[in-house]
Design an enzyme around this catalytic site. Structure first.
Site, PDB file in Angstrom:
ATOM      1  N   PRO A   2      69.976 -27.449 103.909  1.00  0.00           N
ATOM      2  CA  PRO A   2      68.643 -26.926 104.230  1.00  0.00           C
ATOM      3  C   PRO A   2      67.855 -26.629 102.962  1.00  0.00           C
ATOM      4  O   PRO A   2      68.308 -25.891 102.114  1.00  0.00           O
ATOM      5  CB  PRO A   2      68.942 -25.623 104.986  1.00  0.00           C
ATOM      6  CG  PRO A   2      70.385 -25.702 105.362  1.00  0.00           C
ATOM      7  CD  PRO A   2      71.036 -26.568 104.323  1.00  0.00           C
ATOM      8  N   GLU A   3      66.686 -27.248 102.831  1.00  0.00           N
ATOM      9  CA  GLU A   3      65.805 -26.925 101.723  1.00  0.00           C
ATOM     10  C   GLU A   3      64.599 -26.186 102.292  1.00  0.00           C
ATOM     11  O   GLU A   3      64.558 -25.865 103.468  1.00  0.00           O
ATOM     12  CB  GLU A   3      65.421 -28.206 100.984  1.00  0.00           C
ATOM     13  CG  GLU A   3      66.663 -28.871 100.384  1.00  0.00           C
ATOM     14  CD  GLU A   3      66.372 -30.012  99.432  1.00  0.00           C
ATOM     15  OE1 GLU A   3      65.301 -30.008  98.815  1.00  0.00           O
ATOM     16  OE2 GLU A   3      67.221 -30.894  99.309  1.00  0.00           O
ATOM     17  N   LYS A  53      64.514 -20.709  99.984  1.00  0.00           N
ATOM     18  CA  LYS A  53      65.560 -21.144 100.912  1.00  0.00           C
ATOM     19  C   LYS A  53      66.079 -19.990 101.755  1.00  0.00           C
ATOM     20  O   LYS A  53      67.144 -20.087 102.355  1.00  0.00           O
ATOM     21  CB  LYS A  53      66.712 -21.747 100.130  1.00  0.00           C
ATOM     22  CG  LYS A  53      66.309 -22.962  99.330  1.00  0.00           C
ATOM     23  CD  LYS A  53      67.565 -23.582  98.787  1.00  0.00           C
ATOM     24  CE  LYS A  53      67.290 -24.483  97.631  1.00  0.00           C
ATOM     25  NZ  LYS A  53      68.538 -25.045  97.125  1.00  0.00           N
ATOM     26  N   ARG A 233      75.658 -29.774  91.424  1.00  0.00           N
ATOM     27  CA  ARG A 233      74.979 -30.482  92.508  1.00  0.00           C
ATOM     28  C   ARG A 233      74.768 -31.931  92.072  1.00  0.00           C
ATOM     29  O   ARG A 233      74.512 -32.200  90.900  1.00  0.00           O
ATOM     30  CB  ARG A 233      73.618 -29.843  92.780  1.00  0.00           C
ATOM     31  CG  ARG A 233      73.747 -28.403  93.249  1.00  0.00           C
ATOM     32  CD  ARG A 233      72.635 -28.073  94.214  1.00  0.00           C
ATOM     33  NE  ARG A 233      72.686 -26.670  94.588  1.00  0.00           N
ATOM     34  CZ  ARG A 233      71.983 -25.720  93.974  1.00  0.00           C
ATOM     35  NH1 ARG A 233      71.186 -26.023  92.977  1.00  0.00           N
ATOM     36  NH2 ARG A 233      72.064 -24.486  94.387  1.00  0.00           N
TER      37      ARG A 233
END
Ligand SMILES: [Zn+2]
Length: 250
Positions: A2-3, A53, A233
């Site tokens: 989820p961004e 976020k 990431r």
């Protein structure tokens, strides 16, 4: 993952419960352990908003709950009394509908972490030069990493970082300190535009995100991927048309 744009959608879905006094349960043991449910049970849900976020749920009495979804969390709105298998983290039961949080994984009563966030990339009043100055303050860090530092600018995760930097033909590995302000502004602007389009319901084609080993749509070079930053990431980029070089030692 989820961004910022998916958090906005979750906030929009939950608006149907705003103004209602909610019954609150925390069926999942880890959610019970947070102690959040008894503090908000029976209170009026006054506001739901996405900040970066995070989802901030404001209740009467000034109680604010922060829900961060990380990789796995999801908020759904279902008819009141829906039978479900499994244990949701939180159920906010309104008059006819209930908001249900699945897979936590961060639920806290304080909003202090939010105060440390940079400007929200999707904010209507976003001042791009201010964000550029914050990115600049990050010093000699790779651009892809700085764009995902939520203290500098909130809401951008690795998917939108990768797609934004492909859009402006700049490598995620080039250091912020080696770029002019215009390029930093373009990077923020591209992420914002892509996220706004996603929020408006568009399904944009992905050009590099999870496209490692496939030819770039712009130049035909094979897209690469590599872990980046302290949180490792995955960055995706095209070494053929994104200027600024690759990871250290490549
Ligand atoms: Zn390319």
């Amino acid at each position: 993952m989820p961004e910022g744009d998916s958090l906005r959608r979750a906030a929009e879905r939950l608006q149907v419960l705003v103004g209602q006094r909610v019954q609150v349960e925390a069926p999942h043991p880890r959610a019970q352990a947070t102690g959040v449910a008894p503090r908000i049970d029976g209170r009026v849900l006054e506001s739901v908003r996405a900040v970066g976020k995070n989802l901030l749920l404001g209740f009467d009495g000034g109680v604010v709950v922060r829900s961060h979804l990380r990789m796995s969390g999801r908020w759904r709105v279902e008819p009141r009394g829906t039978t479900r298998t499994g244990k949701p983290w939180l159920v906010l039961r309104g008059d006819a509908l209930e908001g249900v949080l699945w897979n936590g994984p961060v639920l806290t009563l304080d909003a202090r972490a939010v105060e440390r966030l940079g400007p929200d990339v999707l904010d209507d009043d976003l001042e791009v030069p201010a964000v550029v100055a914050r990115l600049r303050s990050a010093g000699p860090r790779p651009l892809g990493e700085a764009l995902q530092d939520q203290r500098l600018v909130a809401g951008i995760g690795n998917m939108w970082m990768a797609e934004a930097l492909w859009t402006i033909a700049t490598s995620p590995w080039v250091h912020v300190s080696d770029l002019p302000d215009e390029t930093l502004a373009e990077a923020v602007g591209a992420a914002r535009r892509l996220m706004q389009a996603a929020l408006a319901g568009g399904r944009a084609r992905r050009n590099v995100y999870r496209h490692a080993g496939r030819p770039c749509a712009r130049c035909g070079e094979l897209v690469r991927s590599r872990g980046q930053g302290d949180e490792d990431r995955t960055a995706y980029w095209c070494p053929g048309c994104q200027a600024g070089g690759g990871p250290p030692g490549s």
